[in-house]
Design a protein around this motif. Sequence first.
Motif, mmCIF file in Angstrom:
data_model
loop_
_atom_site.group_PDB
_atom_site.id
_atom_site.type_symbol
_atom_site.label_atom_id
_atom_site.label_comp_id
_atom_site.label_asym_id
_atom_site.label_seq_id
_atom_site.Cartn_x
_atom_site.Cartn_y
_atom_site.Cartn_z
ATOM 1 N N HIS A 73 0.806 -1.113 -0.111
ATOM 2 C CA HIS A 73 0.087 -0.034 -0.115
ATOM 3 C C HIS A 73 0.861 1.218 -0.126
ATOM 4 C CE1 HIS A 73 -3.668 -2.373 0.723
ATOM 5 N NE2 HIS A 73 -2.913 -2.942 1.431
ATOM 6 N N LEU A 74 1.223 1.438 -1.048
ATOM 7 C CA LEU A 74 2.201 2.786 -1.225
ATOM 8 C C LEU A 74 1.369 4.060 -1.892
ATOM 9 C CD1 LEU A 74 4.970 0.985 -3.118
ATOM 10 C CD2 LEU A 74 4.936 1.458 -0.849
ATOM 11 N N PRO A 75 1.703 5.391 -1.421
ATOM 12 C CA PRO A 75 1.151 6.474 -1.853
ATOM 13 C C PRO A 75 1.005 6.505 -3.531
ATOM 14 C CG PRO A 75 3.081 7.010 -0.268
ATOM 15 C CD PRO A 75 2.981 5.618 -0.693
ATOM 16 N N ALA A 76 -0.050 6.870 -3.894
ATOM 17 C CA ALA A 76 -0.421 7.213 -5.122
ATOM 18 C C ALA A 76 -0.110 8.688 -5.726
ATOM 19 C CB ALA A 76 -1.831 6.780 -5.395
ATOM 20 N N ARG A 77 -0.078 9.527 -4.673
ATOM 21 C CA ARG A 77 0.326 10.862 -5.096
ATOM 22 C C ARG A 77 1.635 11.511 -4.800
ATOM 23 N NH1 ARG A 77 -4.657 14.621 -2.803
ATOM 24 N NH2 ARG A 77 -3.175 16.034 -3.856
ATOM 25 N N ASN A 78 2.116 12.298 -5.339
ATOM 26 C CA ASN A 78 3.433 12.850 -4.928
ATOM 27 C C ASN A 78 3.631 14.260 -4.960
ATOM 28 O OD1 ASN A 78 3.787 13.228 -7.796
ATOM 29 N ND2 ASN A 78 5.492 11.964 -7.835
ATOM 30 N N ASP A 79 2.397 14.910 -5.054
ATOM 31 C CA ASP A 79 2.289 16.430 -5.170
ATOM 32 C C ASP A 79 2.223 16.964 -3.718
ATOM 33 O OD1 ASP A 79 -0.341 15.161 -5.037
ATOM 34 O OD2 ASP A 79 -1.085 17.029 -5.526
ATOM 35 N N ILE A 80 2.702 18.347 -3.503
ATOM 36 C CA ILE A 80 2.772 18.903 -2.547
ATOM 37 C C ILE A 80 1.529 19.886 -2.396
ATOM 38 C CG2 ILE A 80 3.845 20.570 -0.985
ATOM 39 C CD1 ILE A 80 6.392 19.180 -1.806
ATOM 40 N N ASP A 81 0.532 19.537 -1.485
ATOM 41 C CA ASP A 81 -0.687 20.398 -1.421
ATOM 42 C C ASP A 81 -0.713 21.134 0.004
ATOM 43 O OD1 ASP A 81 -1.534 18.269 0.004
ATOM 44 O OD2 ASP A 81 -3.249 17.937 -1.118
ATOM 45 N N THR A 82 -1.877 21.842 0.234
ATOM 46 C CA THR A 82 -2.067 22.543 1.577
ATOM 47 C C THR A 82 -1.924 21.403 2.739
ATOM 48 O OG1 THR A 82 -4.315 22.587 1.563
ATOM 49 C CG2 THR A 82 -2.999 24.459 0.812
ATOM 50 N N ARG A 83 -2.719 20.368 2.554
ATOM 51 C CA ARG A 83 -2.746 19.294 3.490
ATOM 52 C C ARG A 83 -1.338 18.746 3.923
ATOM 53 N NH1 ARG A 83 -6.519 14.644 1.664
ATOM 54 N NH2 ARG A 83 -5.807 13.784 3.392
ATOM 55 N N VAL A 84 -0.364 18.724 2.913
ATOM 56 C CA VAL A 84 0.984 18.008 3.025
ATOM 57 C C VAL A 84 1.811 19.163 4.036
ATOM 58 C CG1 VAL A 84 3.241 17.475 2.181
ATOM 59 C CG2 VAL A 84 1.076 16.758 1.089
ATOM 60 N N ILE A 85 1.294 20.480 3.854
ATOM 61 C CA ILE A 85 2.080 21.561 4.658
ATOM 62 C C ILE A 85 1.252 21.788 6.139
ATOM 63 C CG2 ILE A 85 2.540 24.103 4.749
ATOM 64 C CD1 ILE A 85 4.139 22.414 2.604
ATOM 65 N N ALA A 86 -0.015 21.870 6.342
ATOM 66 C CA ALA A 86 -0.769 22.089 7.259
ATOM 67 C C ALA A 86 -0.602 20.905 8.175
ATOM 68 C CB ALA A 86 -2.088 22.063 6.944
ATOM 69 N N GLY A 87 -0.892 19.698 7.780
ATOM 70 C CA GLY A 87 -0.768 18.607 8.527
ATOM 71 C C GLY A 87 0.546 18.468 9.385
ATOM 72 N N PRO A 88 1.826 18.232 8.923
ATOM 73 C CA PRO A 88 3.043 18.349 9.880
ATOM 74 C C PRO A 88 3.153 19.629 10.536
ATOM 75 C CG PRO A 88 3.263 17.577 7.489
ATOM 76 C CD PRO A 88 1.902 18.177 7.455
ATOM 77 N N ALA A 89 2.725 20.692 10.284
ATOM 78 C CA ALA A 89 2.799 21.893 10.915
ATOM 79 C C ALA A 89 1.985 21.793 12.360
ATOM 80 C CB ALA A 89 2.272 23.190 10.222
ATOM 81 N N ILE A 90 0.554 21.374 11.973
ATOM 82 C CA ILE A 90 -0.234 20.982 13.348
ATOM 83 C C ILE A 90 0.480 20.136 14.075
ATOM 84 C CG2 ILE A 90 -2.358 20.243 14.012
ATOM 85 C CD1 ILE A 90 -3.523 21.445 11.388
ATOM 86 N N PHE A 91 1.130 18.985 13.580
ATOM 87 C CA PHE A 91 1.720 17.958 14.216
ATOM 88 C C PHE A 91 2.860 18.280 14.906
ATOM 89 C CE2 PHE A 91 5.072 14.672 14.783
ATOM 90 C CZ PHE A 91 4.380 13.622 15.145
ATOM 91 N N GLY A 92 3.643 19.312 14.617
ATOM 92 C CA GLY A 92 4.755 19.670 15.200
ATOM 93 C C GLY A 92 4.542 20.588 16.277
ATOM 94 N N ILE A 93 3.372 21.554 15.996
ATOM 95 C CA ILE A 93 3.088 22.586 17.167
ATOM 96 C C ILE A 93 2.545 21.663 18.268
ATOM 97 C CG2 ILE A 93 1.231 24.041 17.906
ATOM 98 C CD1 ILE A 93 1.621 25.239 14.980
ATOM 99 N N GLY A 94 1.835 20.637 18.025
ATOM 100 C CA GLY A 94 1.242 19.791 19.171
ATOM 101 C C GLY A 94 2.437 18.998 19.802
ATOM 102 N N TRP A 95 3.293 18.542 18.977
ATOM 103 C CA TRP A 95 4.413 17.978 19.601
ATOM 104 C C TRP A 95 5.274 18.829 20.490
ATOM 105 C CZ3 TRP A 95 9.792 17.096 17.143
ATOM 106 C CH2 TRP A 95 10.478 15.737 17.950
ATOM 107 N N GLY A 96 5.549 20.082 20.199
ATOM 108 C CA GLY A 96 6.329 21.054 20.883
ATOM 109 C C GLY A 96 5.642 21.474 22.304
ATOM 110 N N LEU A 97 4.346 21.471 22.139
ATOM 111 C CA LEU A 97 3.595 21.882 23.246
ATOM 112 C C LEU A 97 3.317 20.836 24.315
ATOM 113 C CD1 LEU A 97 0.867 24.108 21.555
ATOM 114 C CD2 LEU A 97 2.674 24.782 22.793
#
Length: 143
Positions: A73-97
């Motif tokens: 089960h490998l990713p079918a997409r390789n483009d960068i969209d807002t979800r690819v930017i926003a998801g890790p940003a939210i994850f990182g903020i939560g991790w840091g807090l």
Amino acid sequence: MSFLVNLALGLLFGAGLAISGMADPAKVLNFLDLFGTWDPSLAFVMGGAVIVTFVGYRLVLRRDRPIVGSNFHLPARNDIDTRVIAGPAIFGIGWGLGGFCPGPALAALGLGATGTLAFVPAMMLGMWAARLLAEDRMQTKAV
């Protein structure tokens, strides 16, 4: 059989997190505190994980199919969209807090760490909300 393999791998992952000390949010927060009580040990744990993953993927993907399962089960997409930017940003903020990310939070919950009693339910609520938003977004696109 697949459930048992996944359970065993999850337990191995959790044990590794507990043994390495990564289930302790103070360890993570000290890694992020560059100008205070900086603790570089998380970098070594992450570096080891990257090396194992790099080698593991190369070995596993040489196979026609997984040992347990019918196909990869490998990713079918390789483009960068807002979800690819926003998801890790939210994850990182939560991790840091909070000092937790999902794996260590579940391992720490198993160890009875008090901070996880608030973090894990909030994490589950966030995962549920993200799934609802994604489903709503898919239904909106389909209409």
